[in-house]
Design a protein around this motif. Structure first.
Motif, mmCIF file in Angstrom:
data_model
loop_
_atom_site.group_PDB
_atom_site.id
_atom_site.type_symbol
_atom_site.label_atom_id
_atom_site.label_comp_id
_atom_site.label_asym_id
_atom_site.label_seq_id
_atom_site.Cartn_x
_atom_site.Cartn_y
_atom_site.Cartn_z
ATOM 1 N N CYS A 120 0.886 -1.257 -0.015
ATOM 2 C CA CYS A 120 -0.137 0.220 0.210
ATOM 3 C C CYS A 120 0.849 1.350 0.191
ATOM 4 O O CYS A 120 0.201 2.408 0.176
ATOM 5 C CB CYS A 120 -0.945 -0.026 1.260
ATOM 6 S SG CYS A 120 -1.957 -1.415 1.333
ATOM 7 N N GLU B 148 1.815 6.233 3.845
ATOM 8 C CA GLU B 148 0.799 6.182 2.902
ATOM 9 C C GLU B 148 -0.464 5.312 3.487
ATOM 10 O O GLU B 148 -1.375 5.665 2.954
ATOM 11 C CB GLU B 148 1.224 6.190 1.612
ATOM 12 C CG GLU B 148 2.024 7.125 1.246
ATOM 13 C CD GLU B 148 2.625 7.029 -0.285
ATOM 14 O OE1 GLU B 148 2.135 6.013 -1.104
ATOM 15 O OE2 GLU B 148 3.591 7.698 -0.899
ATOM 16 N N ARG C 265 -4.182 6.720 3.298
ATOM 17 C CA ARG C 265 -5.182 6.119 2.516
ATOM 18 C C ARG C 265 -6.313 5.625 3.333
ATOM 19 O O ARG C 265 -7.531 5.733 2.776
ATOM 20 C CB ARG C 265 -4.545 4.925 1.798
ATOM 21 C CG ARG C 265 -5.575 4.222 0.932
ATOM 22 C CD ARG C 265 -4.804 3.181 0.031
ATOM 23 N NE ARG C 265 -3.803 3.873 -0.939
ATOM 24 C CZ ARG C 265 -3.427 3.267 -1.866
ATOM 25 N NH1 ARG C 265 -3.691 1.809 -2.355
ATOM 26 N NH2 ARG C 265 -2.509 3.932 -2.872
ATOM 27 N N THR D 99 -8.171 -2.838 -2.259
ATOM 28 C CA THR D 99 -6.863 -1.916 -2.856
ATOM 29 C C THR D 99 -5.908 -2.641 -3.675
ATOM 30 O O THR D 99 -5.384 -2.316 -4.703
ATOM 31 C CB THR D 99 -6.307 -1.063 -1.918
ATOM 32 O OG1 THR D 99 -7.376 -0.583 -1.150
ATOM 33 C CG2 THR D 99 -5.321 -0.107 -2.450
ATOM 34 N N THR E 208 1.782 5.166 -6.190
ATOM 35 C CA THR E 208 0.930 4.951 -5.162
ATOM 36 C C THR E 208 -0.225 5.961 -5.526
ATOM 37 O O THR E 208 -0.013 6.738 -6.449
ATOM 38 C CB THR E 208 1.414 5.328 -3.797
ATOM 39 O OG1 THR E 208 1.871 6.477 -3.606
ATOM 40 C CG2 THR E 208 2.669 4.316 -3.478
ATOM 41 N N PHE E 209 -1.279 5.795 -4.577
ATOM 42 C CA PHE E 209 -2.658 6.642 -4.655
ATOM 43 C C PHE E 209 -2.209 8.344 -4.624
ATOM 44 O O PHE E 209 -2.507 9.002 -5.363
ATOM 45 C CB PHE E 209 -3.703 6.230 -3.740
ATOM 46 C CG PHE E 209 -4.418 7.085 -3.572
ATOM 47 C CD1 PHE E 209 -5.739 7.090 -4.624
ATOM 48 C CD2 PHE E 209 -4.943 8.045 -2.794
ATOM 49 C CE1 PHE E 209 -6.765 8.090 -4.533
ATOM 50 C CE2 PHE E 209 -5.810 8.716 -2.394
ATOM 51 C CZ PHE E 209 -6.836 8.962 -3.590
#
Length: 293
Positions: free
Chosen positions: A78, A83, A87, A186, A265-266
């Motif tokens: 993740c 993070e 998230r 995710t 990553t997001f």
């Protein structure tokens, strides 16, 4: 089969060491080593029956690290701890999951913060620390004649050590199950579901299957065949099964873990979108200014 498992793992470890970033490669190497080490210790225990306690100790230590590293992999996939918290900071953590609290649906959902993540990691770390300690204690008592495999009397040390091992094992599996249910949507694109299935397959076969076969051996269901008595023959059969099963797990791990994933990553994507939007607005503003001039 054990030799092939070892060669496959060495090739996979070399690939991960040279192709993957540093925090990720050490975790994945530990995870891929779990099935190989169980197969190797089972092979030694099969050919040298008197070494069963020592091979079980080695396999237990690697299995404990395997479970802890698998949970760390879920966080690492993740984007790391920081993070991960960003998230899932607006998500509620469901703790009513197996194998400990699957029937307790009334348990409240928890907020995800540093304390929550620390407690989840502590659930597997205590297993990685306490299981080798308890197995070492069992070996010491076994050498002294106090610990006897299959002895279920209240006065023996066997029942107390096995009970403690059962409690810490269930606690560790519960922590991993909570983490998996949280990150599963995710990490679907990273084959997290088949990876979790292999993880469960390894744990169940190395623990539950071994316990059932040992019980059958001590109760006389698995009879003695000279020169092996019933318990020794049960252990011999279990080690043969583990070698074949862990051989298959090693091959499947090579298929699932060899992929390289983009480390984007997001929050990196969000930052890129903001930068693009800023460039677009700046460009549009300059165009409007030039038209006015």
């Amino acid at each position: 089969m054990t030799l092939v498992s070892l060669l496959v793992f060495l090739e996979e470890a070399y690939y991960m060491y040279t192709k993957m970033p540093s925090p990720k490669k050490s975790i994945l190497i530990w995870i891929n080593a779990g099935a190989m080490m169980i197969a190797t210790t089972s092979c030694f225990g099969m050919w040298i029956p008197r070494s069963t306690m020592f091979t079980d100790f080695t396999a237990s230590a690697f299995l404990a690290m395997f479970i802890h590293k698998f949970q760390l992999m879920l966080v690492n996939e993740c984007g790391g701890r920081r993070e991960f918290l960003k998230r899932f900071r607006d998500t509620k953590l469901k703790i009513s999951t197996g194998p400990l609290c699957c029937c307790c649906l009334c348990l409240p959902k928890k907020d995800i913060n540093r304390r929550t993540l620390f407690m989840l990691k502590l659930g597997t770390f205590q297993y990685a620390f306490l299981r080798p300690v308890l197995m070492f204690l069992a070996i010491v008592l076994w050498a002294n004649g106090t610990y006897t495999v299959g002895d279920s009397s209240v006065d023996s040390a066997t029942i107390w050590i096995n009970s403690a091992l059962g409690v810490i094992t269930i606690t560790a599996l519960w922590a991993v199950g909570i983490m998996f249910n949280l990150v599963r949507p995710t990490l679907t694109d990273k084959n997290i579901i088949p990876k979790f299935a292999l993880y469960q397959f390894t744990v169940i076969l190395s623990q539950l299957q071994t316990a059932i076969i040992n019980i059958l051996g001590t109760t006389g269901v698995i009879s003695c065949v000279p020169p092996l008595p019933g318990p020794a023959r049960a252990s011999y059969m279990n080690q043969q099964l583990l070698i074949m099963e862990m051989f298959l797990v090693t091959l499947l791990c090579r298929v699932l873990y060899r992929r390289q994933y983009e480390e984007k990553t997001f929050f990196q994507e969000t930052k890129d979108n903001l930068q693009n939007r800023s460039l677009y607005l700046n460009g549009k503003t300059m165009e409007d200014v030039s038209q006015n001039i």
